[in-house]
Write a protein that holds these residues in place. Structure first.
Motif, PDB file in Angstrom:
ATOM      1  N   MET A  95       1.570   6.981   6.590  1.00  9.87           N
ATOM      2  CA  MET A  95       1.290   6.026   7.726  1.00  9.87           C
ATOM      3  C   MET A  95       2.938   5.828   8.320  1.00  9.87           C
ATOM      4  O   MET A  95       3.726   5.452   7.589  1.00  9.87           O
ATOM      5  CB  MET A  95       0.992   4.710   7.319  1.00  9.87           C
ATOM      6  N   ASP A  96       3.113   6.190   9.463  1.00 10.88           N
ATOM      7  CA  ASP A  96       4.331   6.230  10.346  1.00 10.88           C
ATOM      8  C   ASP A  96       5.374   7.137   9.353  1.00 10.88           C
ATOM      9  O   ASP A  96       6.650   6.567   9.422  1.00 10.88           O
ATOM     10  CB  ASP A  96       4.814   4.709  10.453  1.00 10.88           C
ATOM     11  N   GLY A  97       4.778   8.200   8.950  1.00  7.25           N
ATOM     12  CA  GLY A  97       5.535   9.221   8.188  1.00  7.25           C
ATOM     13  C   GLY A  97       5.992   8.794   6.692  1.00  7.25           C
ATOM     14  O   GLY A  97       6.674   9.352   5.768  1.00  7.25           O
ATOM     15  N   ILE A  98       5.435   7.525   6.132  1.00  5.80           N
ATOM     16  CA  ILE A  98       5.720   7.097   4.824  1.00  5.80           C
ATOM     17  C   ILE A  98       4.191   7.277   3.898  1.00  5.80           C
ATOM     18  O   ILE A  98       3.227   7.068   4.554  1.00  5.80           O
ATOM     19  CB  ILE A  98       5.940   5.593   4.784  1.00  5.80           C
ATOM     20  N   PRO A  99       4.731   7.793   2.782  1.00  7.81           N
ATOM     21  CA  PRO A  99       3.377   8.118   1.869  1.00  7.81           C
ATOM     22  C   PRO A  99       2.396   6.856   1.669  1.00  7.81           C
ATOM     23  O   PRO A  99       3.404   5.784   1.320  1.00  7.81           O
ATOM     24  CB  PRO A  99       3.885   8.651   0.723  1.00  7.81           C
ATOM     25  N   SER A 103       0.788  -1.199   0.108  1.00  6.71           N
ATOM     26  CA  SER A 103      -0.083  -0.045  -0.045  1.00  6.71           C
ATOM     27  C   SER A 103       0.884   1.247   0.135  1.00  6.71           C
ATOM     28  O   SER A 103       0.379   2.447  -0.076  1.00  6.71           O
ATOM     29  CB  SER A 103      -1.025  -0.055   1.091  1.00  6.71           C
ATOM     30  N   TYR A 104       2.153   1.185   0.075  1.00  6.37           N
ATOM     31  CA  TYR A 104       3.022   2.212   0.165  1.00  6.37           C
ATOM     32  C   TYR A 104       2.733   3.063  -1.467  1.00  6.37           C
ATOM     33  O   TYR A 104       2.796   2.211  -2.175  1.00  6.37           O
ATOM     34  CB  TYR A 104       4.542   1.901   0.330  1.00  6.37           C
ATOM     35  N   THR A 105       2.907   4.252  -1.225  1.00 10.87           N
ATOM     36  CA  THR A 105       2.537   4.925  -2.780  1.00 10.87           C
ATOM     37  C   THR A 105       3.860   4.605  -3.672  1.00 10.87           C
ATOM     38  O   THR A 105       3.186   4.407  -4.895  1.00 10.87           O
ATOM     39  CB  THR A 105       2.649   6.487  -2.282  1.00 10.87           C
ATOM     40  N   ALA A 106       4.929   4.272  -3.347  1.00 11.75           N
ATOM     41  CA  ALA A 106       5.977   4.300  -4.232  1.00 11.75           C
ATOM     42  C   ALA A 106       5.777   2.644  -4.931  1.00 11.75           C
ATOM     43  O   ALA A 106       5.974   2.494  -5.996  1.00 11.75           O
ATOM     44  CB  ALA A 106       7.402   4.192  -3.360  1.00 11.75           C
ATOM     45  N   VAL A 107       5.426   1.727  -4.004  1.00 13.47           N
ATOM     46  CA  VAL A 107       5.259   0.353  -4.352  1.00 13.47           C
ATOM     47  C   VAL A 107       4.079   0.356  -5.202  1.00 13.47           C
ATOM     48  O   VAL A 107       3.887  -0.327  -6.136  1.00 13.47           O
ATOM     49  CB  VAL A 107       5.078  -0.613  -3.180  1.00 13.47           C
ATOM     50  N   CYS A 108       2.746   0.748  -4.784  1.00 10.59           N
ATOM     51  CA  CYS A 108       1.601   0.668  -5.665  1.00 10.59           C
ATOM     52  C   CYS A 108       1.727   1.510  -6.953  1.00 10.59           C
ATOM     53  O   CYS A 108       1.044   1.232  -7.861  1.00 10.59           O
ATOM     54  CB  CYS A 108       0.400   0.995  -4.976  1.00 10.59           C
ATOM     55  N   SER A 109       2.606   2.554  -7.024  1.00 11.10           N
ATOM     56  CA  SER A 109       2.632   3.260  -8.155  1.00 11.10           C
ATOM     57  C   SER A 109       3.467   2.137  -9.104  1.00 11.10           C
ATOM     58  O   SER A 109       3.187   2.405 -10.400  1.00 11.10           O
ATOM     59  CB  SER A 109       3.410   4.308  -7.964  1.00 11.10           C
ATOM     60  N   VAL A 110       4.408   1.602  -8.772  1.00 13.99           N
ATOM     61  CA  VAL A 110       5.213   0.661  -9.572  1.00 13.99           C
ATOM     62  C   VAL A 110       4.487  -0.444  -9.800  1.00 13.99           C
ATOM     63  O   VAL A 110       4.380  -0.724 -11.462  1.00 13.99           O
ATOM     64  CB  VAL A 110       6.367   0.271  -9.086  1.00 13.99           C
ATOM     65  N   ASN A 111       3.473  -0.823  -9.219  1.00 11.10           N
ATOM     66  CA  ASN A 111       2.906  -2.114  -9.533  1.00 11.10           C
ATOM     67  C   ASN A 111       1.662  -1.471 -10.703  1.00 11.10           C
ATOM     68  O   ASN A 111       1.226  -2.273 -11.525  1.00 11.10           O
ATOM     69  CB  ASN A 111       2.011  -2.546  -8.486  1.00 11.10           C
ATOM     70  N   GLY A 112       1.216  -0.361 -10.315  1.00  7.63           N
ATOM     71  CA  GLY A 112       0.000  -0.014 -11.498  1.00  7.63           C
ATOM     72  C   GLY A 112       0.697   0.404 -12.766  1.00  7.63           C
ATOM     73  O   GLY A 112       0.233  -0.128 -13.659  1.00  7.63           O
TER      74      GLY A 112
END
Length: 214
Positions: free
Chosen positions: A155-159, A78-87
């Motif tokens: 979430m805990d300082g992570i987008p 669910s981290y923005t960087a990860v789901c952006s890559v997956n998308g």
């Protein structure tokens, strides 16, 4: 799962698609890779690459982009960087699947309609080159999608989360990219597949008519 009926139906459909498509494509890849289907190496390469692309569509386009919200809502996915890559990889996988189908259709069109060109074009080397080109171009063409996302929050300082930026629907550059993207997939592929298949069928019908005449 609770929610509108259409979303529940979509959820069930996506799960069934994953259950069926993953083993089916894996078995297809294994069987074709063994080289015991009496197919040329070029055809086998196309079919293996198409099955692999379809498998990636299910992984990136459904599992890592859609279903993980239901099963792992607060995981690292669910981290923005990860789901952006997956998308982005999901878009690229769809492009690969579609354009590899077109490349295979064109290969069969050449093999059936242009016998003199068949020996030079319908080869393993050409198939490998075409497949590599399609995959590389598909990934590069969809890189801009990575920048269309913004986080829902932190979430805990992570987008966390991936939401489409409002600018994606208003800025001229993004709007132009959106229309070019849909022009290249699915509009152009539909036209090319229909064209190549129509020309192939026409050639076969004319050849059969000539044989009957003889």
């Amino acid at each position: 799962m609770q929610g509108p009926v259409i979303l529940q139906i979509l959820f069930v459909f996506e799960n069934c698609l994953v259950i069926i498509c993953i083993p089916a494509n894996l078995v297809t890849i294994v069987i074709l890779s063994c080289g015991k289907c009496d197919l040329s190496k070029g055809i086998s390469l196309y079919l293996v690459s198409m099955a692999a692309a379809d498998l990636l569509v299910v992984i990136f386009g459904i599992i890592l982009t859609s279903l993980y919200y239901s099963y792992f809502p607060f995981s690292f996915l669910s981290y923005t960087a990860v789901c952006s890559v997956n998308g982005t990889l999901g878009y690229a996988a769809i492009d690969c699947s579609v354009w590899l189908t077109i490349a295979f259709t064109f290969d069969r069109f050449v093999a059936i309609c242009y016998y003199n060109l068949k020996a030079r074009y319908c080869t393993e080397k050409t198939a490998a080159m075409v497949i590599t080109t399609v995959c590389v171009v598909s990934v590069l063409r969809n890189v801009p999608f990575y920048f269309k996302y913004q986080p829902y929050g932190t979430m805990d300082g992570i987008p966390w989360g991936c939401a489409t930026k409002p600018d994606f629907f208003t800025l001229p550059g993004w709007v132009a990219f959106f229309w070019v993207h849909h022009l290249l997939n699915p509009l152009t592929p539909y036209i090319l597949i229909l064209l190549f298949n129509a020309l192939t069928v026409r050639h076969i019908m004319l050849a059969n008519r000539a044989r009957r005449g003889l």
